[in-house]
Design an enzyme around this catalytic site. Structure first.
Site, PDB file in Angstrom:
ATOM      1  N   GLY A  67      66.623   4.723  20.566  1.00  0.00           N
ATOM      2  CA  GLY A  67      65.394   5.241  21.682  1.00  0.00           C
ATOM      3  C   GLY A  67      64.047   5.286  20.910  1.00  0.00           C
ATOM      4  O   GLY A  67      63.151   5.189  21.176  1.00  0.00           O
ATOM      5  N   GLY A  87      71.459   0.677  20.411  1.00  0.00           N
ATOM      6  CA  GLY A  87      73.042   0.808  20.368  1.00  0.00           C
ATOM      7  C   GLY A  87      73.728  -0.471  20.637  1.00  0.00           C
ATOM      8  O   GLY A  87      74.510  -0.759  19.672  1.00  0.00           O
TER       9      GLY A  87
END
Ligand code: AMP
Length: 381
Positions: free
Chosen positions: A359, A336
């Site tokens: 992730g 991110g």
């Protein structure tokens, strides 16, 4: 998905439409754009196309208009003006899907048991389709009912083209990279990325550590003042440092305040005061890292080098981003904050591959596997 006959089949595609939305407006459509080729392919191949996604974190597992996929459906109607698109709110008891139309199921996180990977729910999802296509790479590090559960119970399960591409690129970088491979691992906490650092140290020729992770390495031999670092990990960091080629800064930008407009002062890393916060790399370090990156043939990047949100402490992250963008190396970035930095410095088009997973990107590098891959492989057997 590309190997299956989709004609006349109910094809349920799990996508990742978890995009940032403010006041019903989509702020970044990267993930939707990345899913469109899969959806279009399934439509072209005369499937009865159904798509499902999560969106945000609804506080209760029940309908909440603030987390509806409605703004995304509106966006899709603009992008696919010739396709009839229906948003379906109640679908667990069954739906009608037609060839040439797109049926969008409401946010899966409105369903009880979604995030617990409840089997009863997964079986209900499975009844909605003949073929399940997992194409949501962004959520692939989690075992939810609409990912792993559905993959287990659907009549036929496979991965979609976007997911396939992510695996292909990441596998190439990990198994057969052009060398030297330089990995950059920045961000706040070494504790959340320690296993990843371990895995990376086995495949990378050198690793540049940044952010709080670099501060933890600095703390092996230096006073780091008030800087973000994790004393519990200093010993493990030292073991890694002795075994692998890990680049730690020789000079840094510090301030005695952690605030947006505070002024940066450059200091040698052996001269940090008790009141200092290390918030970015210094120029000598940045210049030597540029030389290292210019020799790389593959660059893998996750995590900012410093507090790039503060203008006086973004030089390290900005120079790294620019160097990668100007490099001929094959570059891959994910996560991110990394994507936010890439956007901020306007280098999106010069990175060879930007992963849609944060992730999942990290998890795949760490374990060389993802839960959903194990399930699909098992089913293939
Ligand atoms: P992560 O989520 O672990 O990738 O961390 C990203 C965050 O780390 C960003 O918000 C950065 O501002 C922050 N960060 C990077 N360097 C530092 C630093 N030296 N001190 C405090 N925070 C940092």
């Amino acid at each position: 998905m590309n190997e299956l006959d989709l004609r006349n089949k109910r094809v349920l595609i799990r996508v990742d439409f978890n995009v940032p939305i403010k006041k019903e407006k989509i702020i970044s459509d990267t993930r939707i754009i990345a899913s469109l080729p899969t959806i279009k392919t399934a439509l072209k191949r005369n499937a009865k196309v159904i798509i499902m996604s999560h969106f945000g974190r609804p506080p209760e597992e029940s309908y909440d208009y603030r987390f509806s996929l409605f703004p995304i459906v509106k966006y899709l109607k603009n992008k696919l003006p010739d396709i009839q698109i229906n948003l379906v709110k109640n679908y667990l008891g069954g739906i009608k899907a037609n060839i040439g139309e797109l049926t969008v199921l409401e946010n899966v996180r409105f369903n009880q048991g979604e995030q617990e990977n409840d089997e009863v729910l997964a079986k209900k999802y499975a009844k909605l389709c003949d073929i399940f296509v997992m194409d949501a790479f962004g959520i692939a590090h989690r075992s939810h009912a609409s990912t792993c559960g559905l993959a287990k119970f659907a009549e036929i399960s496979c991965i979609g083209p976007l997911f396939f591409k992510e695996l292909e690129v990441l596998t190439r970088v990990m198994k057969n990279p052009s060398r030297p491979l330089v990995a950059i691992l920045g961000g706040s906490k070494i504790s959340t990325k320690f296993n990843l650092l371990n895995s990376l140290s086995k495949i990378a020729d050198s690793i540049i550590v940044g952010g709080g992770i670099a501060n933890t390495f600095l703390a092996i031999h230096n006073n780091v003042g008030k800087s973000l670092h994790e004393p519990n990990f200093v010993k493990s960091a030292n073991i890694l440092l002795n075994k692998h080629n890990i680049q730690i800064p020789i000079d840094v930008r510090v301030s005695t305040e952690f605030s947006e407009n505070t002024v940066a002062k450059i200091k040698q890393t052996n001269n940090i005061s008790d009141n200092d916060f290390i918030l970015d790399f210094g120029d000598k370090t940045i210049n030597s890292l540029i030389l290292l990156l210019n020799q790389a043939k593959t660059i893998l990047w996750n995590g900012p080098i410093g507090v790039f949100e503060f203008p006086n402490f973004r030089k390290g992250t900005e120079m790294i981003a620019q160097t990668i963008a100007n490099s001929d190396a094959f570059s891959i970035a994910g996560g991110g904050d990394t994507l936010a930095a890439i956007d901020l410095f306007g280098v999106k088009n010069n990175i060879s591959y930007i992963s849609t997973g944060g992730g999942a990107f990290l998890k795949f590098i760490e374990d060389n596997n993802l839960p959903i891959i194990s399930i699909i492989k098992q089913r293939v057997k």
